[in-house]
Design an enzyme around this catalytic site. Structure first.
Site, mmCIF file in Angstrom:
data_model
loop_
_atom_site.group_PDB
_atom_site.id
_atom_site.type_symbol
_atom_site.label_atom_id
_atom_site.label_comp_id
_atom_site.label_asym_id
_atom_site.label_seq_id
_atom_site.Cartn_x
_atom_site.Cartn_y
_atom_site.Cartn_z
ATOM 1 N N ASP A 110 0.861 -1.193 0.205
ATOM 2 C CA ASP A 110 0.129 0.042 0.116
ATOM 3 C C ASP A 110 0.892 1.249 -0.014
ATOM 4 O OD1 ASP A 110 -2.935 1.074 0.405
ATOM 5 O OD2 ASP A 110 -1.845 1.987 2.224
ATOM 6 N N HIS A 170 -7.220 -6.512 -0.678
ATOM 7 C CA HIS A 170 -6.011 -5.262 -0.755
ATOM 8 C C HIS A 170 -5.031 -6.068 0.347
ATOM 9 C CE1 HIS A 170 -4.267 -1.550 -0.814
ATOM 10 N NE2 HIS A 170 -4.325 -1.527 0.513
#
Length: 330
Positions: free
Chosen positions: A103, A299
């Site tokens: 991320d 994610h």
């Protein structure tokens, strides 16, 4: 909470104290987490790396967990964030390391490979691919694209607004973030509401999971909730508030390529891939070893699918280490 197999040291850079979990011997690997995460997010990777003979350094990055949270927004720009990782490397007494990021951590390690290529033996990004410098500052561009719609990065810009929403109920925030960032979780109504300019915040738009995902225990969720209840979310949000500043600061390396070995890992259900396609960056990666897309993962890929991520990670690291050994001893 110290990562298993490590001890915690304090690395101080320009008055900012970073808590860094360090363990093992061998080639150094630095793991950089994203938003809203902690060093704890690498709990499945650290034991595998230690067992494979690597030295690991895992910081709570500035603004998070046990590390300091400077007040100034500009204290979270890319120069500071990459500088922190170099300070971690210096604390190990090493010249070079392999940097792994997820991320926002991925965005930082990609940029570090441009800013200080002599310190980066390899770079592995997860969820966020390498993104070449855009023709306009990031938020300026996003405001144009989403002029009549909601987009979370734009929403995060106003100090205090997203901070209040996320901190009002940290358990709700972390439950929805960790349990709701996979495209198959969203109903048609949820998808329609993601960009609706209707006054709702960010967490309001994320679906409430029916239960914890199988990869996340209640104890693990409770750890995240306790830390963010204590610290709030402002430190992490301030990373987003430097996106335009980062664009201006990056002018000197705007045309630079990532010359070291690189790898990208993501889940096929990661919402980030809907606006950041990994193939678009291939021309900027001179020694790219591939894109590993894990079917059905969302994610939080290194927490969701640790066995597959660890296999790809160790294969990448071992290949670099073997190549370095062959170069040193032809």
């Amino acid at each position: 909470m110290t990562t298993t197999g490590t001890t915690t040291r304090t690395v101080t850079r320009d008055g900012v104290n970073l808590a860094v979990d360090v363990g093992g011997d061998g080639p150094p690997v630095v793991l950089a987490h994203g938003f809203p995460e902690l060093a704890f997010s690498w709990r499945h990777q650290v034991p595998a790396l230690l067992e494979a003979g690597y030295q690991v350094a895992v910081p709570d990055q500035r603004g998070y967990g046990r590390s300091d949270r400077p007040e100034a927004i500009e204290a979270y720009d890319m120069v500071q964030l990459t500088g922190d990782l170099l300070a971690v490397l210096d604390s190990l007494g090493e010249e070079r390391a392999i940097f792994v990021g997820h991320d926002w951590g991925a965005a930082v390690v990609w940029q570090l490979a441009l800013i200080a290529p002599e310190r980066v033996a390899g770079v592995l990004g997860m969820s966020v691919p390498f993104l070449p410098r855009a023709p306009l500052p990031t938020i300026t561009l996003l405001r144009q694209i989403y002029a009549n719609a909601f987009f979370y990065m734009v929403y995060f810009q106003e100090p205090g607004v997203a901070d209040a929403e996320l901190s009002s109920d940290p358990a709700r925030t972390m439950r929805r973030m960790l349990g709701g960032l996979a495209t198959d979780v969203f109903s048609d109504a949820d998808r329609a509401g993601l960009a609706a300019d209707d006054g709702r915040g960010f967490i309001d738009r994320l679906p409430e999971p029916k239960g914890l995902p199988p990869w996340l225990s209640q104890e693990e969720l409770d750890h995240y909730v306790a830390e963010f209840t204590r610290t709030g979310f402002t430190g992490g949000l301030n990373w987003y508030r430097n996106l335009d500043r980062n664009w201006h600061l990056s002018e000197d390396w705007a045309s630079a390529h990532v010359t070291c070995p690189s790898l990208f890992i993501a889940g096929t259900l990661d919402p980030v891939l809907s606006f950041a396609a990994p193939d678009s960056s291939l021309g900027w990666l001179d020694d790219h070893r591939g894109n590993v897309l894990l079917e059905g993962a969302g994610h939080w890929v290194q927490q969701e699918r640790p066995a597959e991520v660890n296999a790809a990670l160790l294969g990448f690291l071992d290949d670099i280490a073997d190549r370095a050994e062959r170069k040193a001893h032809p």
